[in-house]
Enzyme design. Structure first.
Site, PDB file in Angstrom:
ATOM      1  N   ASP A   1     -14.323  32.572   7.478  1.00 18.59           N
ATOM      2  CA  ASP A   1     -13.932  31.963   6.194  1.00 18.59           C
ATOM      3  C   ASP A   1     -13.695  30.458   6.314  1.00 18.59           C
ATOM      4  O   ASP A   1     -12.911  29.885   5.564  1.00 18.59           O
ATOM      5  CB  ASP A   1     -12.671  32.636   5.618  1.00 18.59           C
ATOM      6  CG  ASP A   1     -12.762  34.147   5.626  1.00 18.59           C
ATOM      7  OD1 ASP A   1     -13.733  34.664   5.057  1.00 18.59           O
ATOM      8  OD2 ASP A   1     -11.882  34.800   6.207  1.00 18.59           O
TER       9      ASP A   1
ATOM     10  N   VAL B   1     -13.848  17.945   1.451  1.00 14.81           N
ATOM     11  CA  VAL B   1     -12.686  17.653   0.598  1.00 14.81           C
ATOM     12  C   VAL B   1     -12.806  18.338  -0.773  1.00 14.81           C
ATOM     13  O   VAL B   1     -12.184  17.918  -1.738  1.00 14.81           O
ATOM     14  CB  VAL B   1     -12.506  16.126   0.412  1.00 14.81           C
ATOM     15  CG1 VAL B   1     -12.046  15.479   1.711  1.00 14.81           C
ATOM     16  CG2 VAL B   1     -13.787  15.469  -0.103  1.00 14.81           C
TER      17      VAL B   1
ATOM     18  N   ASN C   1     -20.573  42.551   5.657  1.00 21.30           N
ATOM     19  CA  ASN C   1     -19.147  42.272   5.848  1.00 21.30           C
ATOM     20  C   ASN C   1     -18.891  40.770   5.800  1.00 21.30           C
ATOM     21  O   ASN C   1     -17.760  40.319   5.708  1.00 21.30           O
ATOM     22  CB  ASN C   1     -18.645  42.842   7.177  1.00 21.30           C
ATOM     23  CG  ASN C   1     -19.426  42.320   8.386  1.00 21.30           C
ATOM     24  OD1 ASN C   1     -20.583  41.912   8.282  1.00 21.30           O
ATOM     25  ND2 ASN C   1     -18.790  42.351   9.540  1.00 21.30           N
ATOM     26  N   ALA C   2     -19.965  39.960   5.898  1.00 22.89           N
ATOM     27  CA  ALA C   2     -19.833  38.509   5.812  1.00 22.89           C
ATOM     28  C   ALA C   2     -19.694  38.107   4.344  1.00 22.89           C
ATOM     29  O   ALA C   2     -20.150  38.801   3.448  1.00 22.89           O
ATOM     30  CB  ALA C   2     -21.061  37.836   6.423  1.00 22.89           C
ATOM     31  N   GLY C   3     -19.073  36.972   4.104  1.00 20.10           N
ATOM     32  CA  GLY C   3     -18.950  36.453   2.752  1.00 20.10           C
ATOM     33  C   GLY C   3     -19.037  34.944   2.758  1.00 20.10           C
ATOM     34  O   GLY C   3     -18.136  34.277   3.255  1.00 20.10           O
ATOM     35  N   HIS C   4     -20.142  34.400   2.259  1.00 19.32           N
ATOM     36  CA  HIS C   4     -20.335  32.953   2.217  1.00 19.32           C
ATOM     37  C   HIS C   4     -20.479  32.512   0.768  1.00 19.32           C
ATOM     38  O   HIS C   4     -21.293  33.071   0.034  1.00 19.32           O
ATOM     39  CB  HIS C   4     -21.571  32.549   3.023  1.00 19.32           C
ATOM     40  CG  HIS C   4     -21.461  32.864   4.477  1.00 19.32           C
ATOM     41  ND1 HIS C   4     -22.536  32.834   5.342  1.00 19.32           N
ATOM     42  CD2 HIS C   4     -20.393  33.211   5.239  1.00 19.32           C
ATOM     43  CE1 HIS C   4     -22.130  33.155   6.561  1.00 19.32           C
ATOM     44  NE2 HIS C   4     -20.841  33.394   6.508  1.00 19.32           N
TER      45      HIS C   4
ATOM     46  N   THR D   1     -13.752  41.206   0.710  1.00 18.21           N
ATOM     47  CA  THR D   1     -12.732  42.248   0.547  1.00 18.21           C
ATOM     48  C   THR D   1     -11.820  42.042  -0.654  1.00 18.21           C
ATOM     49  O   THR D   1     -11.211  42.990  -1.138  1.00 18.21           O
ATOM     50  CB  THR D   1     -11.838  42.300   1.799  1.00 18.21           C
ATOM     51  OG1 THR D   1     -11.192  41.016   1.945  1.00 18.21           O
ATOM     52  CG2 THR D   1     -12.656  42.608   3.035  1.00 18.21           C
TER      53      THR D   1
ATOM     54  N   LYS E   1     -15.043  21.911  -3.088  1.00 19.02           N
ATOM     55  CA  LYS E   1     -15.928  23.076  -3.071  1.00 19.02           C
ATOM     56  C   LYS E   1     -17.406  22.738  -3.071  1.00 19.02           C
ATOM     57  O   LYS E   1     -18.209  23.391  -2.418  1.00 19.02           O
ATOM     58  CB  LYS E   1     -15.650  23.960  -4.299  1.00 19.02           C
ATOM     59  CG  LYS E   1     -14.591  25.019  -4.099  1.00 19.02           C
ATOM     60  CD  LYS E   1     -14.590  25.952  -5.304  1.00 19.02           C
ATOM     61  CE  LYS E   1     -13.690  27.157  -5.058  1.00 19.02           C
ATOM     62  NZ  LYS E   1     -13.820  28.136  -6.148  1.00 19.02           N
TER      63      LYS E   1
END
Length: 445
Positions: A38, A434, A63-66, A321, A436
Site C-alpha cells: 500500500d 504530495v 489480493n493486490a490493490g493498486h 479488503t 493522489k
C-alpha cells in the site's frame, strides 16, 4: 570413392573458430514495495508506464490493490497491471501470477465503464500462469486465513496447489477440456479431504470455466518466448510492477503474516522468465510513514491520536479488503532491510503531504532488545513483538505541500526530513509524492 574438394580459408589455422557475441538484450525496470504494501506503487508504475512498451505483473493475484488517478478518474487494479491505462503499451500477466478469472474480467469491465477502452486487446496472459480456481479456493481461504490476516481471495491455496503439483494452469484450461475437468475434480476432492465441510458445485464451476476459457483464449501467449523477444528483438522499454511488498515476501517477510509469493526482486525473474542480468533499475516505493493491513508485529505503530490522524488524512483503507490500515511512524529499519534484499537504485517517497499538519515527526532508526541495539531485522516474530524502537525526532513543517511540483517548492524542514531518509538508507530518493494524481509527483533527478 567420391571426389575430395579442398575448402579454402583466409584465416590462419591458429585463429580457431569465430566466437559468438552474447547479446544480453534490454534492461528491465522493476518497481517494488519497500514496506508492508500500500505504498503507492500503482502511481509510480502509472508514471513510468507512460514511456513503457510492456508493463508486467510477475507475482501475486487479486489480493493486490493498486489505485491510479488520471484526469480526476480513480481506477482500481487487482490483477491487471497498472500500465493498462497507457493505450500505447502492452500489459502482461506473467507465469508467477495466480489468476482468478471472474475477478480479472469483472475488474476489466468495471474499469472500462470508467473509461478504460480496449484493455482486452492490450493484455497478454502467460500460458504458464496458474488459475485461482473460482469459489473453490475462496472458500478454502476463508477457512484457512482466519488467523493470519489474509485477504481471503484464494491466493494461499492456489500457491499451495502449485507447490504440491496439483494446480491447474492456463495452458491446461485451453487444452483438452475433458482432461482439465478430470484434474479439476481431483483438485476439489483433494480440498474436500482436507476440509470436509467444503461444498463445491463442480459442474457449475466447470461450465463457468469453459466460458471464461473462450474469452481468455485470444489473450494467451507463451510468456517466456514473448519476454525473450521483448528483451532481444526491437528495443522495448519493459516495466515490471511488483505486488505486495518486501515485508510480505514469503521468504523475507514477517512470516507467517505474509503473502504466498516472492514479492522481492527475485520474483521478477521467476515470475516472468527474465534472466538476472536483464534487471536494470529497481525502484523501491515507501510511504513517508508506515502502514500495515491485518495482524502481525508492527514496531512503530501508533495506537493513539497520531495513528488516527495518519489513518484519516491518508485515507488508509485497503483497496482490496476495505479494512482500515494500521498506521505508525516511518520505520527505516524495514526500508533498509528491503534495500538489502532488493538492491534499490532509487526510492519513491509517497504521501509526504499527509505529514503537513504535524508539530513533530518521528522516524524509527534502530531496534533495541533488553536495552541493546540489535544489528539485524529479526526473523522471529516473538522477538520483533518485543523490540523497542529508537527514534529520531524532526520538527514538523506545518505547511501545505500538496501544490509543490519541484524540490524548491518544499519547505526547508520537509527537505531536511527527505535528506535524512535518503542518507540513512543510502539510496537516492528520485520522486516525492504530495497527492493522489499523476501530477503530484516531484521528480528529483
Amino acid at each position: 570413392g567420391g571426389r575430395t574438394r579442398a575448402i579454402a580459408t583466409t584465416a590462419p589455422a591458429a585463429a580457431g573458430p569465430k566466437r559468438l557475441r552474447n547479446d544480453m538484450g534490454n534492461k528491465v525496470t522493476v518497481v517494488l514495495g519497500a514496506q508492508w504494501g500500500d505504498e503507492g506503487k500503482g502511481k509510480v508504475v502509472d508514471l513510468l508506464a507512460t514511456e513503457a512498451d510492456v508493463v508486467c505483473r510477475c507475482q501475486g493475484g487479486n489480493n493486490a490493490g493498486h489505485t491510479v488517478v488520471v484526469d480526476g478518474k480513480e481506477y482500481d487494479f487487482h490483477l491487471l497491471p497498472s500500465g493498462i491505462i497507457n493505450p500505447k503499451s502492452i500489459s502482461l500477466i506473467g507465469n508467477g501470477v495466480v489468476i482468478h478469472l471472474p475477478g480479472l474480467f469483472e475488474e476489466g469491465d468495471k474499469n472500462e465503464k470508467k473509461g478504460l477502452k480496449g484493455w482486452e486487446k492490450r493484455l497478454i496472459v502467460s500460458d504458464r500462469a496458474h488459475i485461482d480456481t473460482l469459489k473453490c479456493e475462496k472458500a478454502l481461504q476463508a477457512q484457512e486465513g482466519k488467523n493470519i490476516g489474509t485477504t481471503k481471495k484464494g491466493i494461499g491455496p492456489a500457491y499451495s496447489s502449485k507447490a504440491s503439483r496439483t494446480g491447474l494452469r492456463v495452458c491446461d484450461l485451453l487444452g483438452d477440456f475433458k482432461d482439465f475437468s478430470t484434474r479439476f475434480k481431483n483438485l476439489v476432492h483433494q480440498y474436500q479431504s482436507m476440509y470436509p465441510s467444503l461444498t463445491v458445485d463442480v459442474e457449475d464451476q466447470l461450465k463457468k470455466l469453459k466460458e471464461y476459457a473462450e474469452r481468455l483464449r485470444p489473450m494467451v501467449r507463451d510468456g517466456v518466448y514473448y519476454m525473450y523477444e521483448a528483451l532481444h528483438g526491437s528495443p522495448k522499454k519493459i516495466l515490471v510492477e511488483g505486488a505486495n511488498a518486501a515485508l510480505l515476501d514469503i521468504d523475507f517477510g514477517t512470516y507467517p503474516f505474509v503473502t504466498s509469493s516472492n514479492c522481492t526482486v527475485g520474483g521478477a525473474c521467476t515470475g516472468l522468465g527474465i534472466p538476472p542480468l536483464n534487471i536494470g533499475d529497481v525502484f523501491g516505493v515507501a510511504k513517508a510513514y508506515t502502514t500495515r493491513v491485518g495482524i502481525g508485529a508492527f514496531p512503530t505503530e501508533q495506537l493513539n491520536a497520531v495513528g488516527e490522524l495518519l489513518q484519516t488524512r491518508g485515507h488508509e483503507v485497503g483497496v482490496t479488503t476495505g479494512r482500515k490500515r494500521r498506521c505508525g511512524w516511518l520505520d527505516l529499519v524495514i526500508v533498509r532491510y528491503a534495500h538489502m534484499i532488493n538492491g534499490f537504485t532509487a526510492i519513491a517517497l509517497t504521501k509526504l503531504d499527509i505529514l503537513d499538519v504535524l508539530d513533530e515527526i518521528k522516524v524509527g532508526v534502530a531496534y533495541k532488545l533488553n536495552g541493546k541495539r540489535i544489528p539485524h531485522f529479526p526473523a522471529n516474530m516473538d522477538v520483533l513483538q518485543k523490540v523497542e524502537v529508537e527514534y529520531e525526532t524532526f520538527p514538523g513543517w506545518k505547511t501545505d505541500t500538496s501544490a509543490a511540483r519541484k524540490w524548491n517548492d518544499l519547505p526547508a524542514k520537509a527537505q531536511n526530513y527527505i535528506r535524512f531518509i535518503e542518507n540513512h538508507i543510502g539510496v537516492p530518493i528520485k520522486w516525492v509524492g504530495v497527492g493522489k494524481s499523476r501530477e503530484c509527483m516531484i521528480q528529483m533527478f
